[in-house]
Design an enzyme around this catalytic site. Sequence first.
Site, PDB file in Angstrom:
ATOM      1  CD  GLU A 172      -2.816  -1.482   0.226  1.00  0.00           C
ATOM      2  OE1 GLU A 172      -2.861  -0.688  -0.737  1.00  0.00           O
ATOM      3  OE2 GLU A 172      -3.513  -2.511   0.300  1.00  0.00           O
ATOM      4  CG  HIS A 205      -9.236  -3.790   2.733  1.00  0.00           C
ATOM      5  ND1 HIS A 205      -8.506  -4.058   1.602  1.00  0.00           N
ATOM      6  CD2 HIS A 205      -8.317  -3.729   3.727  1.00  0.00           C
ATOM      7  CE1 HIS A 205      -7.227  -4.176   1.906  1.00  0.00           C
ATOM      8  NE2 HIS A 205      -7.084  -3.972   3.194  1.00  0.00           N
ATOM      9  CG  HIS A 253      -7.193  -5.401   7.907  1.00  0.00           C
ATOM     10  ND1 HIS A 253      -6.618  -6.547   7.378  1.00  0.00           N
ATOM     11  CD2 HIS A 253      -6.897  -4.412   7.016  1.00  0.00           C
ATOM     12  CE1 HIS A 253      -6.003  -6.262   6.235  1.00  0.00           C
ATOM     13  NE2 HIS A 253      -6.157  -4.973   6.001  1.00  0.00           N
ATOM     14  CD  GLU A 290     -13.789   9.076  23.209  1.00  0.00           C
ATOM     15  OE1 GLU A 290     -14.144   7.988  23.657  1.00  0.00           O
ATOM     16  OE2 GLU A 290     -12.684   9.584  23.413  1.00  0.00           O
TER      17      GLU A 290
HETATM   18  P1  13P Z   1       1.128  -5.489   3.097  1.00  0.00           P
HETATM   19  O1  13P Z   1       1.558  -6.736   3.841  1.00  0.00           O
HETATM   20  O2  13P Z   1       1.688  -5.441   1.704  1.00  0.00           O
HETATM   21  O3  13P Z   1       1.440  -4.242   3.917  1.00  0.00           O
HETATM   22  O4  13P Z   1      -0.443  -5.550   2.905  1.00  0.00           O
HETATM   23  C1  13P Z   1      -1.301  -5.683   4.003  1.00  0.00           C
HETATM   24  C2  13P Z   1      -2.636  -5.065   3.787  1.00  0.00           C
HETATM   25  O5  13P Z   1      -3.354  -4.818   4.725  1.00  0.00           O
HETATM   26  C3  13P Z   1      -3.050  -4.746   2.403  1.00  0.00           C
HETATM   27  O6  13P Z   1      -4.153  -3.886   2.383  1.00  0.00           O
HETATM   28 ZN    ZN Z   2      -5.337  -4.006   4.319  1.00  0.00          ZN
END
Ligand code: 13P
Ligand code: ZN
Length: 289
Positions: A122, A216, A147, A175
């Site tokens: 990313e 995601h 995530h 908050e």
């Molecule tokens: P990377 O391991 O390449 O950082 O990817 C993890 C991720 O969360 C992709 O969205």
């Molecule tokens: Zn991710």
Amino acid sequence: MKVIDAEFAQNFFRMCQDGFDRGWHERNGGNLSYRIKPEELEDIREDLGHYEGSLQTGEWKEIGTSVPFLAGEYFMVTGSGKFFRNVELAPKKNVCIIELDETGRKYRIVWGLCAGGRPTSELPTHLMNLEVVKKRDPGIRVVYHCHPTNLIALTYVLPLDEEIFTREIYEMATECPIVFPEGIGIVPWMLCGGRDIGVATSEKMKTQDICIWAHHGAFACGHDFDETFGLMHTAEKGAEVLVKVMSMTDTKRQTITPEMFRQLNEPFGVHINERFLYDKKPGAKIGER
Ligand code: 13P
Ligand code: ZN
């Protein structure tokens, strides 16, 4: 000074552990970047350029996008495929420092990933975000992707409408509107790991500090690690309360009203964006206007 002894680096590693401890970094999920200050760079310069064990370091590589406003700057970033749970244990294997060239199109590794690897997939999104936030406030240096379970869960049941999504989370914790008065940006599901999703995310980050990637994860930015982690933690806490409320009912008995939110502005020195303070229809269910 050794990189691992620098205060910013210690804070970077600690934040990776904090995120893992919250459950936001399964396997290699998530990534973190930090734009290093000139004085911090001077402190660690003697430790840069040690590439032992790595075949790839030192070469200039394409970022996959262009960030001219960041040309020549240095960043600490997590490695692609590396696990946040290992960062504090072995920072030099899991994290790197990169330098950008004078065009802002290429990078090279100058420290870390000593057993091989490359910066997070990313990287285009991180750098494009760091570029737009630097334009609006040069003090913003941290971009964080994780995530977080409850924020992700809500992207399946709430409309992917920033005003509704933000308002429902605002109502779950007083908050929230104080910490993110410009609300939560939303990028609909897109292919991750490339330039297009970076363009879409950085468009949001022009005005907002937190942005969801539907189905995601989420991105947040801040001046330092505490502020950035605290922002994600606050939004995810609001989301967790909402998930609990929605598991009991689709209609709230009572809640925080727009007039109550407006009372927060003056004492807390914020201006909660009015787009989130719309009047709801009487009897509106959660997720309805
Ligand atoms: P990377 O391991 O390449 O950082 O990817 C993890 C991720 O969360 C992709 O969205
Ligand atoms: Zn991710």
